[in-house]
Design a protein around this motif. Sequence first.
Motif, PDB file in Angstrom:
ATOM      1  N   GLY A  52       0.809  -1.221   0.000  1.00  0.00           N
ATOM      2  CA  GLY A  52       0.000   0.000   0.000  1.00  0.00           C
ATOM      3  C   GLY A  52       0.839   1.267   0.000  1.00  0.00           C
ATOM      4  N   LEU A  53       2.109   1.134   0.365  1.00  0.00           N
ATOM      5  CA  LEU A  53       3.011   2.293   0.423  1.00  0.00           C
ATOM      6  C   LEU A  53       3.971   2.343  -0.770  1.00  0.00           C
ATOM      7  CD1 LEU A  53       3.944   1.976   4.206  1.00  0.00           C
ATOM      8  CD2 LEU A  53       2.493   3.755   3.208  1.00  0.00           C
ATOM      9  N   GLN A  54       3.851   1.381  -1.665  1.00  0.00           N
ATOM     10  CA  GLN A  54       4.827   1.210  -2.740  1.00  0.00           C
ATOM     11  C   GLN A  54       5.000   2.462  -3.595  1.00  0.00           C
ATOM     12  OE1 GLN A  54       3.805  -1.871  -5.536  1.00  0.00           O
ATOM     13  NE2 GLN A  54       5.924  -2.189  -6.164  1.00  0.00           N
ATOM     14  N   GLN A  55       3.912   3.140  -3.903  1.00  0.00           N
ATOM     15  CA  GLN A  55       3.995   4.304  -4.790  1.00  0.00           C
ATOM     16  C   GLN A  55       3.750   5.622  -4.054  1.00  0.00           C
ATOM     17  OE1 GLN A  55       1.800   3.853  -8.446  1.00  0.00           O
ATOM     18  NE2 GLN A  55       2.694   1.871  -8.895  1.00  0.00           N
ATOM     19  N   VAL A  56       4.022   5.628  -2.762  1.00  0.00           N
ATOM     20  CA  VAL A  56       3.933   6.864  -1.980  1.00  0.00           C
ATOM     21  C   VAL A  56       5.213   7.674  -2.220  1.00  0.00           C
ATOM     22  CG1 VAL A  56       3.866   7.837   0.348  1.00  0.00           C
ATOM     23  CG2 VAL A  56       2.432   5.873  -0.241  1.00  0.00           C
ATOM     24  N   SER A  57       5.061   8.890  -2.691  1.00  0.00           N
ATOM     25  CA  SER A  57       6.235   9.688  -3.061  1.00  0.00           C
ATOM     26  C   SER A  57       6.908  10.363  -1.867  1.00  0.00           C
ATOM     27  CB  SER A  57       5.839  10.751  -4.087  1.00  0.00           C
ATOM     28  OG  SER A  57       4.836  11.619  -3.544  1.00  0.00           O
TER      29      SER A  57
ATOM     30  N   ASP B  86      15.440  -1.239  -4.727  1.00  0.00           N
ATOM     31  CA  ASP B  86      16.657  -0.926  -3.964  1.00  0.00           C
ATOM     32  C   ASP B  86      16.794   0.575  -3.707  1.00  0.00           C
ATOM     33  OD1 ASP B  86      18.816  -1.696  -2.513  1.00  0.00           O
ATOM     34  OD2 ASP B  86      20.135  -2.041  -4.225  1.00  0.00           O
ATOM     35  N   ARG B  87      15.926   1.105  -2.868  1.00  0.00           N
ATOM     36  CA  ARG B  87      15.928   2.551  -2.574  1.00  0.00           C
ATOM     37  C   ARG B  87      17.014   2.931  -1.570  1.00  0.00           C
ATOM     38  NH1 ARG B  87       9.615   4.297  -1.629  1.00  0.00           N
ATOM     39  NH2 ARG B  87       8.677   3.048  -3.288  1.00  0.00           N
ATOM     40  N   GLN B  88      17.288   4.228  -1.541  1.00  0.00           N
ATOM     41  CA  GLN B  88      18.165   4.774  -0.512  1.00  0.00           C
ATOM     42  C   GLN B  88      17.411   4.813   0.813  1.00  0.00           C
ATOM     43  OE1 GLN B  88      21.407   5.967  -0.450  1.00  0.00           O
ATOM     44  NE2 GLN B  88      21.696   5.132  -2.517  1.00  0.00           N
ATOM     45  N   ILE B  89      18.076   4.366   1.875  1.00  0.00           N
ATOM     46  CA  ILE B  89      17.477   4.424   3.204  1.00  0.00           C
ATOM     47  C   ILE B  89      18.516   4.897   4.217  1.00  0.00           C
ATOM     48  CG2 ILE B  89      15.988   2.466   2.628  1.00  0.00           C
ATOM     49  CD1 ILE B  89      17.602   0.897   4.842  1.00  0.00           C
ATOM     50  N   VAL B  90      18.021   5.249   5.378  1.00  0.00           N
ATOM     51  CA  VAL B  90      18.887   5.523   6.525  1.00  0.00           C
ATOM     52  C   VAL B  90      18.317   4.752   7.700  1.00  0.00           C
ATOM     53  CG1 VAL B  90      19.822   7.248   8.093  1.00  0.00           C
ATOM     54  CG2 VAL B  90      19.484   7.809   5.679  1.00  0.00           C
ATOM     55  N   LEU B  91      19.152   3.950   8.334  1.00  0.00           N
ATOM     56  CA  LEU B  91      18.749   3.217   9.527  1.00  0.00           C
ATOM     57  C   LEU B  91      19.441   3.861  10.721  1.00  0.00           C
ATOM     58  CD1 LEU B  91      18.338  -0.591   9.906  1.00  0.00           C
ATOM     59  CD2 LEU B  91      19.387   0.748  11.712  1.00  0.00           C
ATOM     60  N   ALA B  92      18.640   4.374  11.648  1.00  0.00           N
ATOM     61  CA  ALA B  92      19.175   5.012  12.854  1.00  0.00           C
ATOM     62  C   ALA B  92      18.853   4.133  14.053  1.00  0.00           C
ATOM     63  CB  ALA B  92      18.574   6.397  13.035  1.00  0.00           C
ATOM     64  N   ARG B  93      19.855   3.845  14.871  1.00  0.00           N
ATOM     65  CA  ARG B  93      19.616   2.990  16.033  1.00  0.00           C
ATOM     66  C   ARG B  93      20.247   3.603  17.279  1.00  0.00           C
ATOM     67  NH1 ARG B  93      23.318  -0.647  17.975  1.00  0.00           N
ATOM     68  NH2 ARG B  93      25.412  -0.437  17.103  1.00  0.00           N
ATOM     69  N   GLU B  94      19.686   3.231  18.426  1.00  0.00           N
ATOM     70  CA  GLU B  94      20.200   3.691  19.722  1.00  0.00           C
ATOM     71  C   GLU B  94      20.308   5.223  19.789  1.00  0.00           C
ATOM     72  OE1 GLU B  94      21.661   0.813  22.396  1.00  0.00           O
ATOM     73  OE2 GLU B  94      19.682   1.032  21.513  1.00  0.00           O
ATOM     74  N   LEU B  95      19.307   5.903  19.253  1.00  0.00           N
ATOM     75  CA  LEU B  95      19.342   7.363  19.191  1.00  0.00           C
ATOM     76  C   LEU B  95      19.510   7.985  20.580  1.00  0.00           C
ATOM     77  CD1 LEU B  95      16.623   8.038  16.487  1.00  0.00           C
ATOM     78  CD2 LEU B  95      19.045   8.615  16.335  1.00  0.00           C
TER      79      LEU B  95
ATOM     80  N   TYR C 297       8.887   7.128  -3.338  1.00  0.00           N
ATOM     81  CA  TYR C 297       8.766   6.564  -4.690  1.00  0.00           C
ATOM     82  C   TYR C 297       8.975   7.657  -5.744  1.00  0.00           C
ATOM     83  CZ  TYR C 297       6.346   4.776  -8.864  1.00  0.00           C
ATOM     84  OH  TYR C 297       6.014   4.408 -10.138  1.00  0.00           O
ATOM     85  N   VAL C 298       9.767   7.324  -6.740  1.00  0.00           N
ATOM     86  CA  VAL C 298       9.973   8.226  -7.875  1.00  0.00           C
ATOM     87  C   VAL C 298       9.544   7.481  -9.135  1.00  0.00           C
ATOM     88  CG1 VAL C 298      11.637   9.562  -9.217  1.00  0.00           C
ATOM     89  CG2 VAL C 298      11.906   9.374  -6.728  1.00  0.00           C
ATOM     90  N   ALA C 299       8.541   8.005  -9.803  1.00  0.00           N
ATOM     91  CA  ALA C 299       8.032   7.348 -11.006  1.00  0.00           C
ATOM     92  C   ALA C 299       9.065   7.408 -12.128  1.00  0.00           C
ATOM     93  CB  ALA C 299       6.734   7.998 -11.452  1.00  0.00           C
ATOM     94  N   GLU C 300       9.200   6.320 -12.850  1.00  0.00           N
ATOM     95  CA  GLU C 300      10.112   6.293 -13.983  1.00  0.00           C
ATOM     96  C   GLU C 300       9.546   7.167 -15.099  1.00  0.00           C
ATOM     97  OE1 GLU C 300      11.080   2.425 -15.358  1.00  0.00           O
ATOM     98  OE2 GLU C 300      11.484   1.642 -13.349  1.00  0.00           O
TER      99      GLU C 300
END
Length: 282
Positions: free
Chosen positions: A159-164, A189-198, A231-234
Amino acid sequence: MQRQKSFATESATLYLVGTPIGNLEDITMRAVRTLKEVDWIAAEDTRVSRHLCNHYDIETPIFSMHEHNEFDRIDYVIELLSAGNSVAVISDAGLPCISDPGARLVHHVTEAGFAVVPIPGANAGLSALMASGLEALMPFVFYGFLEHKKPAKLKQLQGLQQVSETLIFYESPHRIKASLELMLEIFGDRQIVLARELTKKFEEFIRGTLSEVIKVADDLKGEMVIIVSGYVAETVDYSMISAVDHVQQLVDSGMKEKDAIKAAAKERGVAKDVVYKEWHNI
Protein backbone atom coordinates in the motif's frame (compact mmCIF):
# COMPACT_ATOMS: atom_id res chain seq x y z
CA MET A 1 -17.72 21.08 17.64
CA GLN A 2 -15.49 21.44 20.66
CA ARG A 3 -13.09 24.29 21.46
CA GLN A 4 -10.47 23.79 24.14
CA LYS A 5 -8.71 26.72 25.80
CA SER A 6 -6.00 24.74 27.53
CA PHE A 7 -5.11 27.27 30.21
CA ALA A 8 -8.51 28.82 30.82
CA THR A 9 -10.18 25.88 32.53
CA GLU A 10 -10.79 25.21 36.19
CA SER A 11 -11.33 21.48 35.73
CA ALA A 12 -8.58 18.89 36.07
CA THR A 13 -6.34 18.33 33.05
CA LEU A 14 -4.79 15.36 31.31
CA TYR A 15 -1.18 16.09 30.32
CA LEU A 16 0.66 14.16 27.62
CA VAL A 17 4.31 14.47 28.58
CA GLY A 18 7.25 13.79 26.29
CA THR A 19 10.09 11.87 27.94
CA PRO A 20 13.68 11.10 26.85
CA ILE A 21 14.24 8.46 24.15
CA GLY A 22 17.53 7.36 25.70
CA ASN A 23 19.51 10.23 27.13
CA LEU A 24 17.94 11.37 30.42
CA GLU A 25 19.02 14.96 29.71
CA ASP A 26 16.56 15.15 26.81
CA ILE A 27 13.57 16.30 28.85
CA THR A 28 12.25 19.83 29.17
CA MET A 29 12.04 21.81 32.38
CA ARG A 30 8.31 22.12 31.75
CA ALA A 31 7.96 18.34 31.54
CA VAL A 32 9.76 17.82 34.86
CA ARG A 33 7.68 20.53 36.53
CA THR A 34 4.46 19.04 35.20
CA LEU A 35 5.33 15.56 36.44
CA LYS A 36 6.00 17.00 39.89
CA GLU A 37 2.81 19.07 40.01
CA VAL A 38 0.19 16.60 38.76
CA ASP A 39 -1.64 14.32 41.19
CA TRP A 40 -1.01 11.10 39.28
CA ILE A 41 1.27 9.72 36.55
CA ALA A 42 0.01 7.03 34.17
CA ALA A 43 3.11 5.21 32.90
CA GLU A 44 3.59 2.61 30.18
CA ASP A 45 6.05 0.70 32.38
CA THR A 46 6.27 1.84 35.99
CA ARG A 47 9.76 0.34 36.38
CA VAL A 48 11.16 2.42 33.52
CA SER A 49 9.34 5.55 34.63
CA ARG A 50 10.48 5.25 38.25
CA HIS A 51 14.07 5.40 37.00
CA LEU A 52 13.27 8.72 35.30
CA CYS A 53 11.34 10.01 38.32
CA ASN A 54 14.12 9.09 40.73
CA HIS A 55 16.65 10.89 38.54
CA TYR A 56 14.63 14.12 38.72
CA ASP A 57 13.29 13.74 42.29
CA ILE A 58 9.71 13.33 41.10
CA GLU A 59 7.64 11.81 43.91
CA THR A 60 4.22 11.79 42.24
CA PRO A 61 2.38 8.43 42.61
CA ILE A 62 2.46 6.24 39.49
CA PHE A 63 0.09 3.64 38.07
CA SER A 64 0.50 1.54 34.92
CA MET A 65 -1.24 2.16 31.61
CA HIS A 66 0.00 0.13 28.67
CA GLU A 67 -1.36 -1.40 25.48
CA HIS A 68 -2.88 -4.36 27.33
CA ASN A 69 -4.80 -2.40 29.98
CA GLU A 70 -5.38 1.01 28.38
CA PHE A 71 -9.05 0.34 27.73
CA ASP A 72 -9.57 -0.72 31.35
CA ARG A 73 -7.79 2.39 32.61
CA ILE A 74 -9.99 4.85 30.72
CA ASP A 75 -12.81 4.92 33.30
CA TYR A 76 -10.27 5.10 36.14
CA VAL A 77 -8.53 8.14 34.64
CA ILE A 78 -11.85 9.88 33.98
CA GLU A 79 -12.83 9.20 37.60
CA LEU A 80 -9.59 10.80 38.77
CA LEU A 81 -10.17 13.84 36.55
CA SER A 82 -13.79 14.11 37.70
CA ALA A 83 -12.56 14.19 41.29
CA GLY A 84 -10.28 17.12 40.47
CA ASN A 85 -7.04 15.15 40.06
CA SER A 86 -4.75 16.11 37.20
CA VAL A 87 -3.04 13.20 35.45
CA ALA A 88 0.12 13.03 33.33
CA VAL A 89 0.56 10.27 30.74
CA ILE A 90 4.09 9.15 29.85
CA SER A 91 5.46 6.37 27.70
CA ASP A 92 8.73 4.54 28.20
CA ALA A 93 10.41 6.81 25.68
CA GLY A 94 9.27 9.71 23.53
CA LEU A 95 5.73 10.94 23.04
CA PRO A 96 2.56 9.24 24.32
CA CYS A 97 0.08 8.20 21.61
CA ILE A 98 2.76 8.17 18.89
CA SER A 99 3.43 4.43 18.38
CA ASP A 100 2.74 4.18 22.11
CA PRO A 101 -0.38 3.86 24.31
CA GLY A 102 -2.64 6.84 24.98
CA ALA A 103 -4.67 7.60 21.86
CA ARG A 104 -7.83 5.79 23.02
CA LEU A 105 -7.57 7.42 26.43
CA VAL A 106 -7.25 10.89 24.90
CA HIS A 107 -10.30 10.27 22.71
CA HIS A 108 -12.48 9.36 25.69
CA VAL A 109 -11.11 12.12 27.91
CA THR A 110 -11.86 14.79 25.31
CA GLU A 111 -15.32 13.28 24.80
CA ALA A 112 -15.83 13.61 28.57
CA GLY A 113 -15.07 17.33 28.27
CA PHE A 114 -11.68 17.51 29.98
CA ALA A 115 -8.72 19.45 28.59
CA VAL A 116 -5.80 17.49 27.15
CA VAL A 117 -2.51 19.39 27.08
CA PRO A 118 0.62 18.26 25.19
CA ILE A 119 4.02 18.78 26.79
CA PRO A 120 6.45 18.42 23.85
CA GLY A 121 9.59 16.33 23.99
CA ALA A 122 11.98 14.04 22.13
CA ASN A 123 10.82 11.97 19.17
CA ALA A 124 12.89 9.22 17.56
CA GLY A 125 11.33 9.49 14.11
CA LEU A 126 11.92 13.21 13.66
CA SER A 127 15.39 13.01 15.25
CA ALA A 128 16.37 10.34 12.74
CA LEU A 129 14.79 12.23 9.84
CA MET A 130 16.59 15.52 10.47
CA ALA A 131 19.99 13.79 10.66
CA SER A 132 19.32 11.31 7.86
CA GLY A 133 21.11 13.18 5.13
CA LEU A 134 18.46 12.30 2.55
CA GLU A 135 18.06 15.02 -0.05
CA ALA A 136 14.26 15.18 0.14
CA LEU A 137 12.97 15.15 3.73
CA MET A 138 9.64 16.89 3.21
CA PRO A 139 6.92 15.92 2.97
CA PHE A 140 7.09 12.72 4.95
CA VAL A 141 4.78 9.95 6.17
CA PHE A 142 5.26 8.63 9.70
CA TYR A 143 4.13 5.00 9.74
CA GLY A 144 5.60 3.69 12.98
CA PHE A 145 5.71 -0.07 13.56
CA LEU A 146 4.69 -2.49 10.85
CA GLU A 147 2.63 -5.59 11.60
CA HIS A 148 4.58 -8.56 12.95
CA LYS A 149 3.22 -11.27 10.64
CA LYS A 150 4.53 -11.36 7.08
CA PRO A 151 1.19 -11.38 5.18
CA ALA A 152 -0.07 -8.30 7.03
CA LYS A 153 3.29 -6.56 6.72
CA LEU A 154 3.41 -7.35 3.01
CA LYS A 155 -0.02 -5.79 2.51
CA GLN A 156 1.06 -2.64 4.39
CA LEU A 157 4.21 -2.20 2.31
CA GLN A 158 2.36 -2.83 -0.96
CA GLY A 159 0.00 0.00 0.00
CA LEU A 160 3.01 2.29 0.42
CA GLN A 161 4.83 1.21 -2.74
CA GLN A 162 4.00 4.30 -4.79
CA VAL A 163 3.93 6.86 -1.98
CA SER A 164 6.24 9.69 -3.06
CA GLU A 165 6.78 11.05 0.45
CA THR A 166 9.74 10.00 2.62
CA LEU A 167 8.64 7.09 4.85
CA ILE A 168 9.45 6.69 8.56
CA PHE A 169 9.19 3.31 10.27
CA TYR A 170 10.07 1.93 13.70
CA GLU A 171 11.39 -1.62 14.04
CA SER A 172 12.83 -3.95 16.66
CA PRO A 173 16.21 -5.73 16.23
CA HIS A 174 14.81 -9.25 15.90
CA ARG A 175 12.54 -8.21 13.00
CA ILE A 176 14.78 -5.68 11.27
CA LYS A 177 16.33 -7.96 8.63
CA ALA A 178 13.02 -9.53 7.61
CA SER A 179 11.42 -6.08 7.30
CA LEU A 180 14.29 -4.71 5.22
CA GLU A 181 14.20 -7.73 2.92
CA LEU A 182 10.46 -7.26 2.40
CA MET A 183 10.98 -3.56 1.70
CA LEU A 184 13.61 -4.45 -0.93
CA GLU A 185 11.14 -6.85 -2.55
CA ILE A 186 8.31 -4.29 -2.64
CA PHE A 187 10.07 -0.92 -2.94
CA GLY A 188 13.12 -1.91 -4.96
CA ASP A 189 16.66 -0.93 -3.96
CA ARG A 190 15.93 2.55 -2.57
CA GLN A 191 18.17 4.77 -0.51
CA ILE A 192 17.48 4.42 3.20
CA VAL A 193 18.89 5.52 6.52
CA LEU A 194 18.75 3.22 9.53
CA ALA A 195 19.18 5.01 12.85
CA ARG A 196 19.62 2.99 16.03
CA GLU A 197 20.20 3.69 19.72
CA LEU A 198 19.34 7.36 19.19
CA THR A 199 20.75 9.73 21.85
CA LYS A 200 22.56 6.84 23.57
CA LYS A 201 26.26 5.97 23.77
CA PHE A 202 26.14 3.63 20.75
CA GLU A 203 24.01 5.86 18.50
CA GLU A 204 24.59 4.95 14.87
CA PHE A 205 23.36 6.01 11.44
CA ILE A 206 23.71 3.57 8.54
CA ARG A 207 23.19 5.22 5.15
CA GLY A 208 22.96 3.30 1.90
CA THR A 209 20.66 1.27 -0.30
CA LEU A 210 18.34 -1.38 1.10
CA SER A 211 20.54 -4.16 -0.28
CA GLU A 212 23.62 -2.65 1.36
CA VAL A 213 22.03 -2.18 4.78
CA ILE A 214 20.58 -5.71 4.77
CA LYS A 215 24.16 -7.08 4.73
CA VAL A 216 24.84 -5.69 8.23
CA ALA A 217 21.35 -6.19 9.68
CA ASP A 218 22.23 -9.40 11.56
CA ASP A 219 24.64 -7.51 13.84
CA LEU A 220 22.33 -4.64 14.80
CA LYS A 221 20.91 -4.15 18.28
CA GLY A 222 18.58 -1.64 19.92
CA GLU A 223 15.38 0.03 18.80
CA MET A 224 15.61 1.35 15.26
CA VAL A 225 14.18 3.97 12.94
CA ILE A 226 14.13 3.32 9.20
CA ILE A 227 13.95 6.32 6.88
CA VAL A 228 13.06 5.29 3.32
CA SER A 229 13.27 7.62 0.33
CA GLY A 230 9.96 8.10 -1.44
CA TYR A 231 8.77 6.56 -4.69
CA VAL A 232 9.97 8.23 -7.88
CA ALA A 233 8.03 7.35 -11.01
CA GLU A 234 10.11 6.29 -13.98
CA THR A 235 9.99 8.77 -16.85
CA VAL A 236 9.24 7.05 -20.15
CA ASP A 237 9.25 8.66 -23.59
CA TYR A 238 6.01 7.24 -24.94
CA SER A 239 6.54 8.97 -28.29
CA MET A 240 8.94 6.14 -29.10
CA ILE A 241 6.12 3.57 -29.20
CA SER A 242 2.72 3.63 -30.87
CA ALA A 243 -0.48 3.89 -28.88
CA VAL A 244 -1.36 0.37 -30.02
CA ASP A 245 1.93 -1.05 -28.68
CA HIS A 246 1.46 0.96 -25.49
CA VAL A 247 -1.98 -0.53 -24.84
CA GLN A 248 -0.74 -4.00 -25.77
CA GLN A 249 2.06 -3.78 -23.18
CA LEU A 250 -0.46 -2.89 -20.49
CA VAL A 251 -2.79 -5.70 -21.54
CA ASP A 252 0.10 -8.15 -21.54
CA SER A 253 0.92 -7.07 -17.97
CA GLY A 254 -2.55 -8.23 -16.89
CA MET A 255 -4.62 -5.06 -17.27
CA LYS A 256 -8.10 -5.21 -18.78
CA GLU A 257 -8.39 -3.67 -22.25
CA LYS A 258 -10.66 -0.83 -21.14
CA ASP A 259 -8.37 0.06 -18.26
CA ALA A 260 -5.28 -0.24 -20.47
CA ILE A 261 -6.69 2.26 -22.96
CA LYS A 262 -7.49 4.69 -20.17
CA ALA A 263 -4.06 4.27 -18.57
CA ALA A 264 -2.23 4.64 -21.88
CA ALA A 265 -4.12 7.84 -22.68
CA LYS A 266 -3.22 9.29 -19.28
CA GLU A 267 0.44 8.34 -19.61
CA ARG A 268 0.64 9.78 -23.13
CA GLY A 269 -1.20 12.95 -22.15
CA VAL A 270 -3.92 12.59 -24.78
CA ALA A 271 -7.68 12.06 -24.77
CA LYS A 272 -8.91 8.50 -24.21
CA ASP A 273 -10.84 8.60 -27.52
CA VAL A 274 -7.58 9.15 -29.41
CA VAL A 275 -6.05 5.96 -28.02
CA TYR A 276 -9.33 4.08 -28.38
CA LYS A 277 -9.56 4.88 -32.10
CA GLU A 278 -5.94 3.90 -32.75
CA TRP A 279 -6.35 0.65 -30.81
CA HIS A 280 -9.48 -0.30 -32.75
CA ASN A 281 -8.11 1.11 -36.01
CA ILE A 282 -11.06 3.43 -36.43
